[in-house]
Scaffold this motif. Structure first.
Motif, PDB file in Angstrom:
ATOM      1  N   ARG A  19     -46.253  25.742  65.958  1.00  0.00           N
ATOM      2  CA  ARG A  19     -47.526  25.677  65.242  1.00  0.00           C
ATOM      3  C   ARG A  19     -47.546  26.720  64.127  1.00  0.00           C
ATOM      4  O   ARG A  19     -47.960  26.447  63.002  1.00  0.00           O
ATOM      5  N   TRP A  20     -47.054  27.914  64.401  1.00  0.00           N
ATOM      6  CA  TRP A  20     -47.009  28.994  63.411  1.00  0.00           C
ATOM      7  C   TRP A  20     -46.051  28.624  62.276  1.00  0.00           C
ATOM      8  O   TRP A  20     -46.322  28.843  61.105  1.00  0.00           O
ATOM      9  N   GLY A  21     -44.891  28.040  62.623  1.00  0.00           N
ATOM     10  CA  GLY A  21     -43.915  27.656  61.614  1.00  0.00           C
ATOM     11  C   GLY A  21     -44.461  26.608  60.665  1.00  0.00           C
ATOM     12  O   GLY A  21     -44.217  26.650  59.459  1.00  0.00           O
ATOM     13  N   THR A  22     -45.217  25.669  61.184  1.00  0.00           N
ATOM     14  CA  THR A  22     -45.832  24.642  60.353  1.00  0.00           C
ATOM     15  C   THR A  22     -46.821  25.264  59.383  1.00  0.00           C
ATOM     16  O   THR A  22     -46.859  24.914  58.196  1.00  0.00           O
ATOM     17  N   TYR A  23     -47.600  26.218  59.879  1.00  0.00           N
ATOM     18  CA  TYR A  23     -48.576  26.902  59.028  1.00  0.00           C
ATOM     19  C   TYR A  23     -47.875  27.661  57.895  1.00  0.00           C
ATOM     20  O   TYR A  23     -48.265  27.568  56.729  1.00  0.00           O
ATOM     21  N   GLN A  27     -48.125  27.096  53.748  1.00  0.00           N
ATOM     22  CA  GLN A  27     -48.559  28.135  52.829  1.00  0.00           C
ATOM     23  C   GLN A  27     -47.517  28.394  51.741  1.00  0.00           C
ATOM     24  O   GLN A  27     -47.854  28.607  50.583  1.00  0.00           O
ATOM     25  N   ARG A  28     -46.233  28.379  52.118  1.00  0.00           N
ATOM     26  CA  ARG A  28     -45.167  28.567  51.133  1.00  0.00           C
ATOM     27  C   ARG A  28     -45.172  27.442  50.104  1.00  0.00           C
ATOM     28  O   ARG A  28     -44.976  27.674  48.916  1.00  0.00           O
ATOM     29  N   THR A  29     -45.393  26.218  50.557  1.00  0.00           N
ATOM     30  CA  THR A  29     -45.441  25.081  49.647  1.00  0.00           C
ATOM     31  C   THR A  29     -46.604  25.217  48.677  1.00  0.00           C
ATOM     32  O   THR A  29     -46.448  24.973  47.477  1.00  0.00           O
TER      33      THR A  29
END
Length: 81
Positions: A19-23, A27-29
Motif C-alpha cells: 500500500r505504501w509503495g503504491t502511494y 506521488q513520484r508520477t
C-alpha cells in the motif's frame, strides 16, 4: 464511554508495504508530470519548458536577460584586456 474499534487480526507486513509503495509511486508520477525538463537549443543545458534558460538567458530564440555568470565573465574579460 463506548469502546473503540480494534482490528481483530494483525496487518501483514506485505500488505502495509505494498500500500505504501503504491502511494509513493503515485506521488513520484505526479511530481515528474509537473516539471517538464527540456534541453536549451542555444547552450544545451537542461531547463524547464516555457521558461528562459538560466545559463544563457535565451527563450524562444531571443535573449531575454543576461545571466549573472555572463556579466561576471564580460567584466573579467574587460579587466584583462
Amino acid at each position: 464511554m463506548s469502546k473503540k474499534p480494534v482490528p481483530s487480526k494483525k496487518q501483514a507486513r506485505s500488505s502495509t508495504r505494498s500500500r505504501w509503495g503504491t502511494y509513493v509511486r503515485k506521488q513520484r508520477t505526479k511530481l515528474s508530470n509537473k516539471l517538464n525538463i527540456i534541453t536549451c537549443p542555444q547552450c544545451g543545458a537542461p531547463t524547464r519548458a516555457h521558461f528562459a534558460c538560466a545559463d544563457c538567458g535565451y527563450y524562444n530564440g531571443n535573449q531575454v536577460y543576461v545571466p549573472r555568470k555572463m556579466k561576471a565573465l564580460k567584466a573579467f574579460a574587460e579587466i584583462e584586456a
